[in-house]
Design a protein around this motif. Structure first.
Motif, PDB file in Angstrom:
ATOM      1  N   VAL A 192       0.832  -1.209   0.000  1.00 13.72           N
ATOM      2  CA  VAL A 192       0.000   0.000   0.000  1.00 13.72           C
ATOM      3  C   VAL A 192       0.863   1.254   0.000  1.00 13.72           C
ATOM      4  O   VAL A 192       0.692   2.149  -0.843  1.00 13.72           O
ATOM      5  N   SER A 193       1.823   1.334   0.916  1.00 14.97           N
ATOM      6  CA  SER A 193       2.646   2.545   1.001  1.00 14.97           C
ATOM      7  C   SER A 193       3.517   2.723  -0.241  1.00 14.97           C
ATOM      8  O   SER A 193       3.914   3.855  -0.565  1.00 14.97           O
ATOM      9  N   SER A 194       3.811   1.640  -0.972  1.00 16.98           N
ATOM     10  CA  SER A 194       4.605   1.776  -2.206  1.00 16.98           C
ATOM     11  C   SER A 194       3.857   2.592  -3.257  1.00 16.98           C
ATOM     12  O   SER A 194       4.467   3.189  -4.157  1.00 16.98           O
ATOM     13  N   LEU A 195       2.521   2.636  -3.134  1.00 17.73           N
ATOM     14  CA  LEU A 195       1.731   3.453  -4.062  1.00 17.73           C
ATOM     15  C   LEU A 195       1.960   4.941  -3.843  1.00 17.73           C
ATOM     16  O   LEU A 195       1.617   5.772  -4.709  1.00 17.73           O
ATOM     17  N   LEU A 196       2.546   5.293  -2.675  1.00 24.69           N
ATOM     18  CA  LEU A 196       2.823   6.702  -2.374  1.00 24.69           C
ATOM     19  C   LEU A 196       4.205   7.144  -2.846  1.00 24.69           C
ATOM     20  O   LEU A 196       4.549   8.324  -2.748  1.00 24.69           O
ATOM     21  N   LEU A 197       4.991   6.194  -3.372  1.00 23.23           N
ATOM     22  CA  LEU A 197       6.371   6.517  -3.760  1.00 23.23           C
ATOM     23  C   LEU A 197       6.472   7.630  -4.809  1.00 23.23           C
ATOM     24  O   LEU A 197       7.405   8.440  -4.738  1.00 23.23           O
ATOM     25  N   PRO A 198       5.547   7.697  -5.790  1.00 21.09           N
ATOM     26  CA  PRO A 198       5.650   8.818  -6.752  1.00 21.09           C
ATOM     27  C   PRO A 198       5.632  10.195  -6.081  1.00 21.09           C
ATOM     28  O   PRO A 198       6.214  11.147  -6.612  1.00 21.09           O
ATOM     29  N   LEU A 199       4.972  10.300  -4.918  1.00 20.69           N
ATOM     30  CA  LEU A 199       4.931  11.578  -4.210  1.00 20.69           C
ATOM     31  C   LEU A 199       6.282  11.917  -3.574  1.00 20.69           C
ATOM     32  O   LEU A 199       6.551  13.086  -3.278  1.00 20.69           O
ATOM     33  N   LEU A 200       7.107  10.888  -3.372  1.00 20.79           N
ATOM     34  CA  LEU A 200       8.396  11.086  -2.712  1.00 20.79           C
ATOM     35  C   LEU A 200       9.553  11.077  -3.707  1.00 20.79           C
ATOM     36  O   LEU A 200      10.700  11.339  -3.317  1.00 20.79           O
ATOM     37  N   ASP A 201       9.248  10.775  -4.932  1.00 23.25           N
ATOM     38  CA  ASP A 201      10.303  10.671  -5.948  1.00 23.25           C
ATOM     39  C   ASP A 201      11.005  12.018  -6.134  1.00 23.25           C
ATOM     40  O   ASP A 201      10.362  13.067  -6.250  1.00 23.25           O
ATOM     41  N   GLY A 202      12.325  11.986  -6.161  1.00 17.45           N
ATOM     42  CA  GLY A 202      13.103  13.205  -6.367  1.00 17.45           C
ATOM     43  C   GLY A 202      13.496  13.924  -5.101  1.00 17.45           C
ATOM     44  O   GLY A 202      14.287  14.868  -5.135  1.00 17.45           O
ATOM     45  N   LEU A 203      12.950  13.510  -3.952  1.00 18.87           N
ATOM     46  CA  LEU A 203      13.314  14.156  -2.684  1.00 18.87           C
ATOM     47  C   LEU A 203      14.684  13.667  -2.241  1.00 18.87           C
ATOM     48  O   LEU A 203      15.076  12.521  -2.480  1.00 18.87           O
TER      49      LEU A 203
END
Length: 440
Positions: A192-203
């Protein structure tokens, strides 16, 4: 300096658990204001009820939708918080995912935690919708206005925030594992939390660590806050449901408890050799107060019932008196009892002993109209998912009105007079009882 986070965590943990323990002790003191009850009987049946009703949620699923949603939240919240043990160890000793050494077992655990977190979020949203948009009737009774309604919503917001923080913490942790950040060893499965990875990409790595640590701290502090909020909330039943079900009634619901003093008097009257006018023997114990007018007259089990009430309203929705517009709400009976015992407890804590405050449970909290509206059908007792018995309180307060104040309704006084004079509740002479057969 490296131990400062561990010290701060220890302080927060001790403060949170300490305040919770203090409040629980206060509740235990309040419950002990009631009369002691012997519950040493039927131990096998009592433990069976705990497993079936409290742990197995058997009475919740009578209403399938609410029951299933509640089971999801119940199981999810308990299982997900197994991770709290890992968080506590990590917080105290400065480790990170201390249980990751379990390998595939740990991966499966984190996987199941995340799926459950998602299901809890969905269930909580549906619960909120049922309360605030669908507006189910049992949540709209007068006793549910004000704080009870706010409390029901606050607990849902609590659960949403805790689940979101849990998934955010895992998402940031997963991203740090991917980029190979030191101290973040690869462990766990994050469906589930892996679906949030695009929001963290590039940080940057430092930003991700800040997000992960912030979510980690807020998650554990939120759990401690939730733990201490229980004292002020109907959700105290999370803890009290288990002892309440154990101490619950195991005799048939239709069996009323006879007052021993009254039984003794009746036996005396029926004994042809006894002198009903004889003075009691010297040193005989004075008759106890009949019934209950305040919480100190109730039993410890009844006061535990009051604190365990979930305010779900199943009792009231099943009550025939309530359904026909009568003032009675079994849920309100329990809420009023809890409010009164809390008030008495504060009185004692302030003064060292109970100082008469000019109030009592009867009249100031529960009206006589409510008490006499009850049909004694036991529908409320049968409906309660955690074995609460509002009827027992109603019956004891009725007993007080009849035996101590002679304040029964006119209809009941007439029936009792007829029983005394005619041996039946009808106003007919015993000699005329069979006249109907001559008219048939």
């Amino acid at each position: 300096m490296q131990y400062i986070p561990n010290i701060l965590f220890l302080i927060a943990l001790v403060a949170g658990i300490g305040y919770f323990t203090k409040n629980i002790r206060s509740i235990i003191k309040n419950i002990k204001l009631g009369k002691e009850v012997n519950v040493s009987d039927h131990k096998k049946e009592r433990w069976g009820n705990v497993l079936r009703i409290a742990l197995g949620q058997s009475k919740m699923v009578v209403r399938p939708i609410a029951g299933l949603l509640h089971i999801v939240v119940y199981v999810g919240f308990i299982i997900i918080n197994i991770e709290v043990l890992e968080i506590i160890i990590d917080g105290l000793f400065g480790t990170h995912r201390i249980f990751s050494g379990l390998g595939i077992v740990y991966d499966i655990l984190i996987f199941s935690f995340e799926i459950l977190a998602l299901l809890v979020l969905i269930s909580v949203i549906i619960f909120w919708t049922r309360r605030n948009i669908q507006k189910i009737k049992r949540f709209l009774n007068p006793e549910m206005k004000g704080w009870p309604k706010q409390d029901g919503n606050i607990i849902l917001y609590f659960e949403v925030v805790l689940m979101v923080l849990f998934l955010t913490m895992n998402a940031a942790d997963h991203q740090l594992q991917i980029i190979g950040a030191p101290h973040y060893t690869e462990a766990g499965m994050f469906p589930v939390s892996s679906l949030l990875l695009p929001l963290l990409d590039g940080l940057s790595q430092s930003t991700l660590i800040i997000i992960e640590r912030t979510a980690w701290w807020l998650h554990i502090l939120g759990i401690l806050a939730f733990l201490n909020y229980l004292y002020f909330s109907k959700h105290l039943h999370i803890i009290l449901a288990f002892p309440n079900v154990y101490f619950g009634r195991v005799t048939p619901k239709g069996k009323f408890v006879n007052n021993k003093a009254v039984t003794k008097e009746v036996q005396l009257m029926m004994d042809p050799n006894a002198d009903p006018f004889a003075a009691p023997p010297e040193g005989a114990e004075a008759p106890a107060k009949f019934g209950a007018s305040d919480v100190m007259d109730l039993s410890q089990t009844q006061l535990l019932n009051a604190y365990t009430c979930t305010e779900c309203g199943r009792c009231t929705s099943e009550c025939p008196a309530s359904q026909t517009g009568k003032k009675l709400s079994p849920r309100k009976i329990m809420m009023d009892t809890r409010d009164r015992v809390h008030e008495v407890g504060q009185n004692i804590a302030k003064n060292g002993e109970f100082k008469d405050d000019g109030k009592q449970l009867l009249d100031n909290y529960i009206t006589r109209e409510e008490l006499w509206a009850c049909t004694t059908c036991n529908a409320c007792v049968e409906a309660c998912p955690v074995s609460i018995d509002p009827l027992s309180i109603i019956m004891q307060m009725r007993e007080y009105l009849v035996m101590e104040q002679s304040a029964a309704p006119t209809e009941l006084n007439v029936a009792m007079t007829n029983i005394e004079n005619n041996g039946a509740p009808w106003p007919y002479n015993q000699m005329d009882r069979l006249n109907w057969k001559d008219e048939a």
